[in-house]
Scaffold this motif. Structure first.
Motif, PDB file in Angstrom:
ATOM      1  N   GLY A   1       7.052   3.894   4.446  1.00 26.51           N
ATOM      2  CA  GLY A   1       5.925   3.860   5.381  1.00 26.51           C
ATOM      3  C   GLY A   1       5.446   2.433   5.565  1.00 26.51           C
ATOM      4  N   ASP A   2       5.361   1.724   4.462  1.00 24.56           N
ATOM      5  CA  ASP A   2       4.900   0.347   4.465  1.00 24.56           C
ATOM      6  C   ASP A   2       5.884  -0.573   5.200  1.00 24.56           C
TER       7      ASP A   2
ATOM      8  N   TYR B   1       5.693   9.699   3.401  1.00 22.65           N
ATOM      9  CA  TYR B   1       4.507   8.966   2.952  1.00 22.65           C
ATOM     10  C   TYR B   1       4.015   9.674   1.689  1.00 22.65           C
ATOM     11  N   GLY B   2       4.388   9.152   0.536  1.00 24.37           N
ATOM     12  CA  GLY B   2       4.071   9.839  -0.715  1.00 24.37           C
ATOM     13  C   GLY B   2       2.576   9.858  -1.016  1.00 24.37           C
ATOM     14  N   MET B   3       1.966   8.679  -1.002  1.00 25.33           N
ATOM     15  CA  MET B   3       0.603   8.555  -1.501  1.00 25.33           C
ATOM     16  C   MET B   3      -0.417   9.378  -0.721  1.00 25.33           C
ATOM     17  N   THR B   4      -0.226   9.449   0.572  1.00 23.35           N
ATOM     18  CA  THR B   4      -1.256  10.056   1.416  1.00 23.35           C
ATOM     19  C   THR B   4      -1.056  11.550   1.636  1.00 23.35           C
TER      20      THR B   4
ATOM     21  N   GLY C   1       7.281   0.686   0.127  1.00 19.18           N
ATOM     22  CA  GLY C   1       7.779   2.004   0.489  1.00 19.18           C
ATOM     23  C   GLY C   1       8.239   2.028   1.939  1.00 19.18           C
TER      24      GLY C   1
ATOM     25  N   VAL D   1       0.887  -1.169   0.000  1.00 19.21           N
ATOM     26  CA  VAL D   1       0.000   0.000   0.000  1.00 19.21           C
ATOM     27  C   VAL D   1       0.925   1.218   0.000  1.00 19.21           C
ATOM     28  N   GLY D   2       0.558   2.223  -0.732  1.00 14.75           N
ATOM     29  CA  GLY D   2       1.425   3.377  -0.948  1.00 14.75           C
ATOM     30  C   GLY D   2       1.339   3.699  -2.425  1.00 14.75           C
TER      31      GLY D   2
HETATM   32  C1  LIG Z   1      -3.855  -0.193   7.507  1.00 17.09           C
HETATM   33  C2  LIG Z   1      -3.669   1.092   6.744  1.00 17.09           C
HETATM   34  N1  LIG Z   1      -3.237   2.201   7.417  1.00 17.09           N
HETATM   35  C3  LIG Z   1      -3.036   3.336   6.740  1.00 17.09           C
HETATM   36  C4  LIG Z   1      -3.306   3.421   5.409  1.00 17.09           C
HETATM   37  C5  LIG Z   1      -3.125   4.741   4.700  1.00 17.09           C
HETATM   38  N2  LIG Z   1      -1.943   4.772   3.860  1.00 17.09           N
HETATM   39  C6  LIG Z   1      -2.004   4.499   2.551  1.00 17.09           C
HETATM   40  S1  LIG Z   1      -0.540   4.716   1.769  1.00 17.09           S
HETATM   41  C7  LIG Z   1       0.199   5.206   3.201  1.00 17.09           C
HETATM   42  C8  LIG Z   1       1.651   5.641   3.224  1.00 17.09           C
HETATM   43  C9  LIG Z   1       2.498   5.056   2.159  1.00 17.09           C
HETATM   44  O1  LIG Z   1       3.789   5.535   2.242  1.00 17.09           O
HETATM   45  P1  LIG Z   1       5.012   4.677   1.752  1.00 17.09           P
HETATM   46  O2  LIG Z   1       4.870   3.263   2.177  1.00 17.09           O
HETATM   47  O3  LIG Z   1       6.261   5.373   2.182  1.00 17.09           O
HETATM   48  O4  LIG Z   1       4.897   4.659   0.158  1.00 17.09           O
HETATM   49  P2  LIG Z   1       4.973   5.838  -0.907  1.00 17.09           P
HETATM   50  O5  LIG Z   1       3.544   6.257  -1.131  1.00 17.09           O
HETATM   51  O6  LIG Z   1       5.827   6.938  -0.372  1.00 17.09           O
HETATM   52  O7  LIG Z   1       5.551   5.195  -2.116  1.00 17.09           O
HETATM   53  C10 LIG Z   1      -0.697   5.180   4.259  1.00 17.09           C
HETATM   54  C11 LIG Z   1      -0.381   5.587   5.642  1.00 17.09           C
HETATM   55  C12 LIG Z   1      -3.770   2.256   4.754  1.00 17.09           C
HETATM   56  N3  LIG Z   1      -4.036   2.256   3.440  1.00 17.09           N
HETATM   57  N4  LIG Z   1      -3.949   1.114   5.444  1.00 17.09           N
END
Ligand SMILES: Cc1ncc(C[n+]2csc(CCOP(=O)(O)OP(=O)(O)O)c2C)c(N)n1
Length: 252
Positions: A103-104, A133-136, A101, A58-59
């Motif tokens: 955050g993940d 956290y790029g996506m959010t 990512g 997710v991200g």
């Molecule tokens: C259980 C859960 N908690 C929170 C979220 C919200 N969420 C979606 S993407 C994200 C952050 C992603 O950041 P990262 O993993 O660094 O990837 P990037 O988008 O930077 O590539 C979050 C907190 C979710 N989808 N599911």
């Protein structure tokens, strides 16, 4: 005929066959697309097109399965290493890798990340560390640098309040179940080449049953960082690389 038409014979880059024609949703300048391209090239070069099961995060890379034509499983946020564990144990002859990512991998998925590595699962992990956290919408991640401004620390990360930037790959390198930990980037042609070599090594290790391999790619998030693609690369070199130096942390 327009002079702008490029003769394919003169092109130094062609799209890997394993990548389909879906238009990518990534921002211009984002590192994800470059890493996707490398993964697609390597899978074909290793002849693993029909033998690969990837685990999407997710991200921003949640839609990775829309671009690379292998089998994919979508894992809940942070759970990719746990899902990959099951997939690999049930399909020991397959190449199984996670794509995550920071955050993940280093926040919500810390437990899964550490325990899969500690079990020495025969998987590869591609870890895109863009410090945010790029996506959010650009919130602080565990890997956010000290003093770096994000949506949730607009005055910069305060280590007394928010802790230190988490060098999770340094931690993972300590674990005996892990055979390869390397930190690379894709900001120059030479860096792309090196990253490709290390992702291939990680995939080879997974197929050879040597334990877990982690390839961290220190990356840009020009939208989240609010910089142009070119300025993001410069900022990364100046600020991210001193905190996350490139090179192998473990390679056995
Ligand atoms: C259980 C859960 N908690 C929170 C979220 C919200 N969420 C979606 S993407 C994200 C952050 C992603 O950041 P990262 O993993 O660094 O990837 P990037 O988008 O930077 O590539 C979050 C907190 C979710 N989808 N599911």
């Amino acid at each position: 005929m327009s002079n702008n038409i490029i003769d394919p014979a003169n092109m130094i880059y062609t799209k890997p066959e394993l990548m389909n024609d879906n238009q990518m949703h990534y921002c211009p300048g984002c590192s994800h697309g470059v890493v996707h391209k490398l993964i697609a090239e390597i899978i074909d070069e290793m002849g693993l097109r029909e033998k690969t099961i990837a685990v999407a995060p997710v991200g921003c890379a949640v839609f990775a399965y829309n671009y690379i034509d292998v089998d994919w499983v979508e894992a809940a946020h942070g759970r990719a290493p746990a899902v990959a564990t099951a997939v690999k144990r049930l399909n020991p002859d397959k190449l199984v890798f996670t794509y995550q990512g920071d955050g993940d991998l280093a926040a919500i998925g810390t437990a899964e990340t550490i325990h899969a590595a500690n079990r020495g699962e025969n998987i590869a992990t591609i870890f895109i560390n863009n410090g945010i956290y790029g996506m959010t919408g650009g919130q602080m991640a565990p890997t956010t640098l000290e003093h770096m401004k994000t949506a949730t620390c607009p005055n910069g990360r305060d280590i007394h309040l928010n802790g230190y930037p988490l060098k999770i790959t340094d931690l993972l390198a300590q674990l005996p179940g892990v055979c390869l930990v390397t930190r690379q980037s894709v900001h120059t042609a030479a860096a792309v080449k090196k990253t490709k070599k290390m992702i291939r090594k990680a995939f080879e290790n997974a197929m050879e049953g040597k334990g877990e391999s982690i390839v961290e790619v220190v990356s840009t998030c020009n939208s989240g960082w609010k910089l142009s693609p070119a300025a993001s690369n410069d900022w990364m070199v100046e600020n991210m690389f001193p905190a996350y130096p490139l090179g192998d942390l473990k390679n056995i």
